[in-house]
Design an enzyme around this catalytic site. Sequence first.
Site, mmCIF file in Angstrom:
data_model
loop_
_atom_site.group_PDB
_atom_site.id
_atom_site.type_symbol
_atom_site.label_atom_id
_atom_site.label_comp_id
_atom_site.label_asym_id
_atom_site.label_seq_id
_atom_site.Cartn_x
_atom_site.Cartn_y
_atom_site.Cartn_z
ATOM 1 N N THR A 1 -4.900 -5.749 6.590
ATOM 2 C CA THR A 1 -4.518 -6.533 5.421
ATOM 3 C C THR A 1 -3.967 -7.906 5.814
ATOM 4 O O THR A 1 -4.287 -8.911 5.177
ATOM 5 C CB THR A 1 -3.436 -5.787 4.628
ATOM 6 O OG1 THR A 1 -2.506 -5.244 5.555
ATOM 7 C CG2 THR A 1 -4.031 -4.680 3.813
ATOM 8 N N CYS B 1 4.587 -1.641 -0.336
ATOM 9 C CA CYS B 1 4.351 -1.849 1.090
ATOM 10 C C CYS B 1 5.659 -1.895 1.884
ATOM 11 O O CYS B 1 6.534 -2.698 1.588
ATOM 12 C CB CYS B 1 3.613 -3.168 1.271
ATOM 13 S SG CYS B 1 3.228 -3.507 2.986
ATOM 14 N N PHE C 1 1.770 -6.534 -2.890
ATOM 15 C CA PHE C 1 2.279 -5.476 -2.015
ATOM 16 C C PHE C 1 2.553 -4.178 -2.775
ATOM 17 O O PHE C 1 3.294 -3.317 -2.304
ATOM 18 C CB PHE C 1 3.537 -5.960 -1.285
ATOM 19 C CG PHE C 1 3.247 -7.069 -0.303
ATOM 20 C CD1 PHE C 1 2.732 -6.788 0.955
ATOM 21 C CD2 PHE C 1 3.461 -8.401 -0.645
ATOM 22 C CE1 PHE C 1 2.445 -7.805 1.863
ATOM 23 C CE2 PHE C 1 3.178 -9.429 0.261
ATOM 24 C CZ PHE C 1 2.669 -9.130 1.519
#
Length: 461
Positions: free
Chosen positions: A275, A408, A401
């Site tokens: 990512t 995340c 996120f």
Amino acid sequence: MATTLAPDVSLPHPPRRLPVLGDVLGVHVATPVQDSIRLARELGPIFERVVLGNRFVVVSGVDLVTDLNDERRFTKHLAPAVAGLRSIGGDGLFTAYSDEPNWRKAHDLLRPAFTQAAMRTYHDTMVEVAGELMSYWRTRDHVDVSADMTKLTLETIGRTAFSYSFDSFTRTERHPFVGAMVRTLTHNQRRAVITVPVLSDLWFRDRDRRNEQDKAYLADVIDDIVRTRRDHGVGAENDLLDIMLTAARDADPNALDEVNIRHQILTFLIAGHETTSGALSFALYYLSRDPELWERARAEIDEVWGDEPPTFERVAKARLVRRILDEALRLWPTAPGYAREALTDTVIGDGYRMRRGDWAMVLIPGLHRDPVWGANTDEFDPDRFLSAAVRSRPAQAYKPFGTGERACIGRQFALHEAMIVLGTVLQNVDVRPDPNYRLRVEERLTLMPKGFEVQVSPRGR
Ligand code: MNH
């Protein structure tokens, strides 16, 4: 498979629905995210796709997403493509169900290693790896940006989390870990989505075999990481691996068993690099196409970093560089979706009923193109992240996120690393893009620019 939204709730869907197959026209295996962005534009903030009798609800409107993000009513759902990854990630952080005991244990054990303050621990290694990219680029004049960003981020997560090097910049081919990882991720996602009895097993037979080889190879890499650590002694490195092994040795209440530790290692190696690599590549794409922006960002780096590698404190001072990154993640949030499941019977928006267990997919690039972002949502404009502009938008309009407890864990890590790398590139190299290149986005587990090549030369020549 669980249902999505109460079946009696009718939703817009793509126009040409086929018998049995359902809504398959206009959506391609290789580009489901980009096709869904287009569908969201045509069909609105919530729509459904029925595929082979399974109903998928896709949400991108900010009001509906605000409801789905309510942690009292919703929790993370493992969408089929993510559930398919449990054969790789098991009950590791990313693929765990929220009520699995190992999720809470691992979260509580590892969270302190991901605070903003903890980034000090990784800073020097991040700067070092960015420096190695610069040395590597000095030996080349033409580079594939996504490929090199992947080398860099894999190297960073390997060294910071596990004190393990993939020797990314000294080998000519990419590390075999990357190929095995990409194949096995793609395979297990497809396998979970294409579930026609008998036929699927036949169709996938050779690929299943290849997948077993890939998984065995990934297991070997993990073995090597753990063995190397045991040889060097636990407790000496103060990295993620040490935190997990020390807790196991000292019978900490959050101790993870050996199988789970292996799941976490693989989870962090994968989630910790793909990512960020994509985010850096998209940011460099937009920067390289806008010489005026490039010069402004470079001037900022010269001002706040000078011509030295940055100290920890100076990284976050590059405010424009940060806005460029934020804006790249707005247009192309590299983990493009997350799924939310109702904890109780409830309603979202003005009247969409959901029963307990029903779920919906949040299409993040769709959310990031909601009308609250203004008229030209496809345009790259870092000023959208000036603080006054941020304050004028609803809080849930930007979610690269994810959300809530299952958001995340690596957010600060990714941002610190990406700022260092973008700043280091601006500080040290000139980049010339191919004027004929049009952005093409490759979709695998994550989004990544495809075929984005630039000429690089030392700054000012
Ligand atoms: Mn990350 C979860 C996006 C960098 C480790 N990450 C998520 C989710 C999104 C996400 C979205 C939530 C998924 C879901 O709800 O199903 N992550 C990103 C992006 C970047 C990123 C856009 C970079 C840019 N992530 C990182 C890095 C690491 C990492 C770097 C590790 C060092 N991410 C994770 C882990 C989870 C996660 C672990 C699962 C957390 C949990 O569920 O407890």
